[in-house]
Design a protein around this motif. Structure first.
Motif, PDB file in Angstrom:
ATOM      1  N   GLY A 204       0.854  -1.058  -0.049  1.00  0.00           N
ATOM      2  CA  GLY A 204      -0.130   0.044   0.067  1.00  0.00           C
ATOM      3  C   GLY A 204       0.882   1.427  -0.102  1.00  0.00           C
ATOM      4  O   GLY A 204       1.504   1.540  -0.650  1.00  0.00           O
ATOM      5  N   LEU A 205       0.575   2.074   1.053  1.00  0.00           N
ATOM      6  CA  LEU A 205       1.524   3.274   1.106  1.00  0.00           C
ATOM      7  C   LEU A 205       2.981   2.990   1.117  1.00  0.00           C
ATOM      8  O   LEU A 205       3.730   3.916   0.698  1.00  0.00           O
ATOM      9  N   TRP A 206       3.346   1.867   1.239  1.00  0.00           N
ATOM     10  CA  TRP A 206       5.039   1.390   1.339  1.00  0.00           C
ATOM     11  C   TRP A 206       5.274   0.745   0.180  1.00  0.00           C
ATOM     12  O   TRP A 206       6.437   0.260   0.145  1.00  0.00           O
ATOM     13  N   ALA A 207       4.519   0.498  -0.872  1.00  0.00           N
ATOM     14  CA  ALA A 207       4.662  -0.389  -2.055  1.00  0.00           C
ATOM     15  C   ALA A 207       5.985   0.285  -2.817  1.00  0.00           C
ATOM     16  O   ALA A 207       6.644  -0.617  -3.297  1.00  0.00           O
ATOM     17  N   ARG A 208       6.360   1.643  -2.848  1.00  0.00           N
ATOM     18  CA  ARG A 208       7.630   2.057  -3.456  1.00  0.00           C
ATOM     19  C   ARG A 208       8.425   1.419  -2.716  1.00  0.00           C
ATOM     20  O   ARG A 208       9.477   1.099  -3.257  1.00  0.00           O
ATOM     21  N   GLU A 209       8.758   1.596  -1.732  1.00  0.00           N
ATOM     22  CA  GLU A 209       9.694   1.207  -0.560  1.00  0.00           C
ATOM     23  C   GLU A 209      10.050  -0.395  -0.911  1.00  0.00           C
ATOM     24  O   GLU A 209      11.100  -0.842  -0.825  1.00  0.00           O
ATOM     25  N   VAL A 210       8.933  -1.139  -0.724  1.00  0.00           N
ATOM     26  CA  VAL A 210       8.983  -2.617  -0.967  1.00  0.00           C
ATOM     27  C   VAL A 210       9.572  -2.827  -2.324  1.00  0.00           C
ATOM     28  O   VAL A 210      10.307  -3.907  -2.571  1.00  0.00           O
ATOM     29  N   GLY A 211       9.098  -1.783  -3.454  1.00  0.00           N
ATOM     30  CA  GLY A 211       9.785  -2.116  -4.691  1.00  0.00           C
ATOM     31  C   GLY A 211      11.365  -1.879  -4.698  1.00  0.00           C
ATOM     32  O   GLY A 211      12.006  -2.635  -5.385  1.00  0.00           O
ATOM     33  N   HIS A 212      11.570  -0.760  -4.005  1.00  0.00           N
ATOM     34  CA  HIS A 212      12.974  -0.449  -4.078  1.00  0.00           C
ATOM     35  C   HIS A 212      13.976  -1.568  -3.421  1.00  0.00           C
ATOM     36  O   HIS A 212      15.079  -1.796  -3.878  1.00  0.00           O
ATOM     37  N   MET A 213      13.240  -2.492  -2.750  1.00  0.00           N
ATOM     38  CA  MET A 213      14.007  -3.663  -2.064  1.00  0.00           C
ATOM     39  C   MET A 213      14.552  -4.573  -3.158  1.00  0.00           C
ATOM     40  O   MET A 213      15.853  -5.288  -2.753  1.00  0.00           O
ATOM     41  N   VAL A 214      14.027  -4.548  -4.070  1.00  0.00           N
ATOM     42  CA  VAL A 214      14.185  -5.505  -5.393  1.00  0.00           C
ATOM     43  C   VAL A 214      14.858  -4.899  -6.726  1.00  0.00           C
ATOM     44  O   VAL A 214      14.973  -5.179  -7.545  1.00  0.00           O
ATOM     45  N   GLY A 215      14.984  -3.248  -6.482  1.00  0.00           N
ATOM     46  CA  GLY A 215      15.280  -2.578  -7.616  1.00  0.00           C
ATOM     47  C   GLY A 215      14.102  -2.220  -8.548  1.00  0.00           C
ATOM     48  O   GLY A 215      14.462  -1.759  -9.698  1.00  0.00           O
ATOM     49  N   ALA A 216      12.925  -2.276  -8.178  1.00  0.00           N
ATOM     50  CA  ALA A 216      11.834  -1.999  -8.896  1.00  0.00           C
ATOM     51  C   ALA A 216      11.167  -0.633  -8.590  1.00  0.00           C
ATOM     52  O   ALA A 216      11.139  -0.360  -7.601  1.00  0.00           O
ATOM     53  N   ARG A 217      11.120   0.080  -9.770  1.00  0.00           N
ATOM     54  CA  ARG A 217      10.302   1.462  -9.624  1.00  0.00           C
ATOM     55  C   ARG A 217       8.860   1.375 -10.015  1.00  0.00           C
ATOM     56  O   ARG A 217       8.385   1.080 -11.049  1.00  0.00           O
ATOM     57  N   LEU A 218       8.062   1.377  -9.033  1.00  0.00           N
ATOM     58  CA  LEU A 218       6.577   1.148  -9.352  1.00  0.00           C
ATOM     59  C   LEU A 218       6.008   2.467  -9.473  1.00  0.00           C
ATOM     60  O   LEU A 218       6.020   3.463  -8.380  1.00  0.00           O
ATOM     61  N   PRO A 219       5.196   2.613 -10.498  1.00  0.00           N
ATOM     62  CA  PRO A 219       4.560   4.167 -10.588  1.00  0.00           C
ATOM     63  C   PRO A 219       3.414   4.448  -9.829  1.00  0.00           C
ATOM     64  O   PRO A 219       2.094   4.206 -10.218  1.00  0.00           O
ATOM     65  N   LEU A 220       3.560   4.704  -8.460  1.00  0.00           N
ATOM     66  CA  LEU A 220       2.471   5.148  -7.801  1.00  0.00           C
ATOM     67  C   LEU A 220       2.911   6.262  -6.772  1.00  0.00           C
ATOM     68  O   LEU A 220       4.039   6.340  -6.620  1.00  0.00           O
ATOM     69  N   ILE A 221       1.995   6.816  -6.287  1.00  0.00           N
ATOM     70  CA  ILE A 221       2.313   8.019  -5.191  1.00  0.00           C
ATOM     71  C   ILE A 221       1.196   8.178  -4.455  1.00  0.00           C
ATOM     72  O   ILE A 221      -0.233   8.126  -4.750  1.00  0.00           O
TER      73      ILE A 221
END
Ligand SMILES: Cc1cc2nc3c(=O)[nH]c(=O)nc-3n(C[C@H](O)[C@H](O)[C@H](O)COP(=O)(O)OP(=O)(O)OC[C@H]3O[C@@H](n4cnc5c(N)ncnc54)[C@H](O)[C@@H]3O)c2cc1C
Length: 805
Positions: A204-221
């Motif tokens: 949810g609100l931390w999905a960007r951070e959990v994406g960064h854990m594997v080098g993925a940039r997820l387009p959400l804000i």
């Protein structure tokens, strides 16, 4: 703590809990959900809890419908009350334009299986005595809308999942995700490690951070969002039943009953992103953001006008909470491209309307290898690298602000543009192109008259583009047209095992060297996975091309099923560009630009040659999307500008004209050629879509063959047809119902005006038992039912002689 799981879901909001439940529902037991605090500790706890099935995308509407039906199921399974209130919902229109739009939109609900009705001001007032209907023209009423308790719904999913074998670990924060080298993930938490075969990012609100854990940039804000809760309102205290959820689309506010008062939510114009640099780990649980009432003034004024008792009612509480938005407002679901066994279930803006559907589709995908229905509108792979942080913020802010604005089918919103331009963008602009956008790239829709503004008026009917598009079509049919094909998706497949790999991944016949073939791609279920064209450049070198906006989607499939020992797949879409020439004089023009022989004998239909064209080393392919004699000239990007200038100079006396995507659409509709996401998608089989002539059924080993063989022997429930519609100033655009004696017998997939045939056309799926000469068929165009007929009479040059000449 367990140290191994089939799947670890990160995030215990409504979406993560739904994924957990659905994985168990479909048979997995060894599944674990990690939640850093308590369940609902992100956006979920402070949601307004409203749900509705209406969505402009049919795939998403279907899954929203499913979500609503699911609540009774999880309530019964879990024993947890979800606080369901089926109040019904009203989407009201207070302008003529909006009312026309709603009526047109409403006819599509029959196709989507929604039992909605149109109601007038008196009925609206009867259902909701709080509304001032003095300027209201009508509403769509949906009996299946309502609201629930977000805490109850989230816990019901989790409890039902636990009953079916899942594990929920509260106060367990995932800190790191490390690939094990075995295709699985080491999930590092503050309570110990788990090896997971699959990881789901439902943070949810931390999905960007959990994406960064594997080098993925997820387009959400995350964006801030307010609602107000009022004190009791006398009309509601006295009322025997609850009022429906009300969405005032023109005022951009929503309202529902909360106890004996109301909850009023507001979509303000100046949308505010939150935690742009990253969501703080310490945020959450029961924390809210400080209210900013000054930002709501305009919307509240409208709300107070629409509901006149509100100004005299006390405000009990103001909620300002963040929730995530993507550039187009739809969720991010599915395998994240470039990563193995890492799944997205995030960017969900309406978790209580969509969470069930997201959980179902993702679980089907994880367990069966594909979702049962087409969910491209939610697929994480619909975005590419162009969806940067700045782009995402610009588009999400725009979406938030325009969420309820009328979205005309011919409208492209301006935020985040231009992000990508082709190397002839300046030349196209100078020729007065009006641009749309595809996969971040500016594409010419049509060319406005010189001296007139390069704009198209948003419209449900024929726009100011009509006359110009007609002239472009006529040039393409009578002389020669040219279009920049930078937007096409192009993949270079090379290596000693390239042919074997393509034989596995494509269901069509692989061409001989120098030849071209239409090569559909199938999923294991036998449904379409792609409408690709394959050009064979050499024994071990192929160019596979398809729709440009599917690049990440195609590449994800190729990475999984095609790349491997002796096969390399490279996405060259951004570097390899070109022009398409079409029309009876296109050969003459091409011959003026090259010393190579491009006669019919030297370059027959569906073949290719390497040739110098003007100053460019090029690959010239003879194929046709317009039904006319035609060529694609593929060149590297730096050559494109000079090539276009030369084509226009040399073609001037042949009547050459630059053509945009609108003309191309009209020409392909006249020809009855389908396109992806309209006539072709994961919802259809080759038989339904009329593509079976391109399937190489006899060849063993291609993905989806078994299912395709079974399908070949059955009469499909519906088949793809072209319709000629009796209408004059508007065309069908998609998902309009086709009726016979008021019974639904099909639906439209795309429509437009056939400028050279002189009538309105559409393609669509029609029940197989309806004969081609059926009288009395009707199709909805802008809310009005029009007579239509089916058949080859609606097809330009049905024998195909013109494109083969
Ligand atoms: C004011 C407001 C009103 C709304 N009204 C509605 C409405 O009426 N209807 C509707 O459908 N939607 C509404 N929403 C939106 C809805 O709240 C969201 O769509 C939904 O909550 C998203 O759920 P989620 O599970 O994706 O994310 P979240 O609820 O944010 O859940 C994510 C969870 O992941 C956990 N987490 C994150 N990182 C980690 C980690 N590393 N390790 C372990 N756990 C982690 C978090 O603690 C959190 O609990 C509203 C939202 C707001 C703010």
């Amino acid at each position: 703590m367990k140290n191994h799981a089939q799947a670890v879901i990160i995030g215990g909001g409504v979406v993560g809990c739904s994924v957990l439940y659905h994985l168990t529902k479909l048979g997995w037991r060894d599944v674990v959900l990690c939640e850093r605090k308590e369940l609902t500790a992100g956006s979920s706890w402070h949601a307004a809890g409203g749900f509705h099935a209406l969505n402009s995308d049919p795939g998403v509407a279907r899954l929203q419908s499913y979500t609503i039906d699911l609540y009774r199921e999880i309530e019964a399974l879990s024993g947890q009350d979800v606080g369901l209130h089926f109040t019904g919902g009203l989407n009201i229109a207070a302008t003529r334009e909006r009312w026309e739009f709603l009526k047109a939109y409403w006819t599509r609900h029959r196709v989507l299986g929604l039992q909605t009705e149109l109601v007038g001001p008196a009925q609206i007032r009867e259902m909701c005595p709080l509304i001032d209907v003095s300027d209201v023209l009508g509403a769509i009423y949906d009996p299946r809308e309502g609201h629930l308790d977000p805490y109850g719904a989230t816990h019901a999913y989790a409890k039902a999942a636990v009953k079916q074998g899942a594990t929920v670990l509260r106060h367990t924060r995932v800190l790191e995700l490390n690939p094990t080298g075995r295709g699985s993930w080491q999930v590092v938490t503050d309570q110990g490690n788990i090896e997971a075969e699959h990881v789901v990012n439902a943070a949810g609100l931390w999905a960007r951070e959990v994406g960064h854990m594997v080098g993925a940039r997820l387009p959400l804000i995350p964006m801030e969002h307010h609602y107000l809760l009022t004190d009791d309102i006398p009309e509601l205290v006295q009322a025997k039943s609850e009022i429906p959820l009300v969405l005032d689309l023109d005022a951009e506010i929503y309202l529902r009953q909360e106890r004996k008062g109301v909850l009023l939510g507001v979509y303000e114009k100046d949308a505010t992103p939150w935690a742009v640099k990253g969501t703080p780990w310490e945020y959450g649980d029961t924390e809210l953001l400080p209210p900013a009432l000054e930002r709501l003034e305009e919307a509240l004024t409208k709300g107070f006008q629409r509901f006149p008792s509100l100004p005299n009612t006390g405000i009990r509480r103001i909620v300002n909470g963040p929730f995530t938005f993507t550039p187009d407002g739809n969720p991010l679901v599915g395998p994240v491209p470039g990563l193995r066994n890492y799944w997205a279930a995030c960017g969900v803006m309406a978790g209580f309307a969509q969470g069930g559907g997201v959980g179902l589709a993702l679980s089907q995908w994880m367990i069966h290898g594909e979702s049962d229905t087409d969910i491209f509108a939610m697929d994480v792979a619909r975005f590419g690298p162009y969806a940067t942080e700045s782009y995402t913020i610009a588009k999400a802010r725009e979406f938030y602000a325009k969420r309820f604005q009328i979205a005309y089918p011919n409208e492209y919103w301006p935020a985040g543009r231009p992000a990508k331009t082709s190397s002839v963008h300046s030349e196209l602009s100078a020729a007065n192109a009006v641009f749309g956008v595809s996969y971040g790239l500016e594409i010419p829709l049509f060319f406005a008259k010189q001296g007139e503004p390069a704009v198209e008026n948003p419209s449900l009917g024929h726009s100011n583009a009509f006359q110009q598009v007609k002239e472009e079509c006529q040039a393409a049919r009578n002389a020669v047209g040219v279009i920049d094909i930078s937007a096409f998706g192009k993949y270079l497949v090379t290596g000693p095992n390239a042919e074997a790999g393509l034989n596995r991944v494509l269901a069509g016949r692989i061409p001989a060297v120098g030849k071209i073939r239409i090569t559909p791609m199938l999923a294991s279920s036998g449904k379409l996975m792609g409408d690709l064209t394959t050009l064979r450049l050499a024994k071990d070198r192929f160019l596979v091309s398809g729709s440009g906006y599917l690049q990440a989607w195609h590449m994800r499939w190729f990475d999984e099923h095609l790349s491997g020992e002796g096969v390399q797949v490279q996405n060259i879409s951004e570097h390899s560009t070109g022009l398409a020439l079409f029309g009876p004089r296109s050969r003459e023009l091409l011959q003026r630009l090259t010393r190579s022989d491009v006669s019919k004998a030297a370059l027959p239909f569906m073949s290719l040659i390497e040739a110098d064209v003007a100053y460019a080393p090029a690959m010239v392919a003879r194929l046709s999307v317009t039904g006319e004699l035609g060529y694609e000239i593929h060149v590297a990007a730096p050559y494109l500008r000079a090539l276009l200038l030369e084509v226009l100079r040399v073609g001037a006396d042949l009547g050459i004209r630059q053509v945009g995507m609108y003309a191309l659409n009209s020409l392909r509709l006249e020809k009855g050629f389908g396109i992806w996401s309209r006539e072709f998608s994961r919802d259809y089989t080759p038989r339904m879509a009329g593509l079976e002539r391109f399937i190489d059924y006899d060849r063993e080993g291609f993905i989806g063959r078994d299912a395709a063989l079974r399908d070949r022997d059955k009469t499909p429930p519906r088949r793809l047809v072209t319709l000629q519609i009796d209408t004059s100033n508007a065309d069908a655009s998609g998902y309009e119902p086709i009726l016979l004696n008021n019974e639904l017998v099909g639906f439209v997939t795309s429509g437009g005006y056939g400028h050279c045939m002189g009538h309105s056309l559409a393609m669509g799926y029609l029940d197989s038992n309806i004969p081609a000469d059926q009288e009395g068929l009707k199709v909805a165009v802008n809310g009005e039912f029009r007579a239509c007929k089916v058949g080859t009479a609606a097809t330009w040059d049905a024998s195909g002689a013109r494109m083969r000449q």
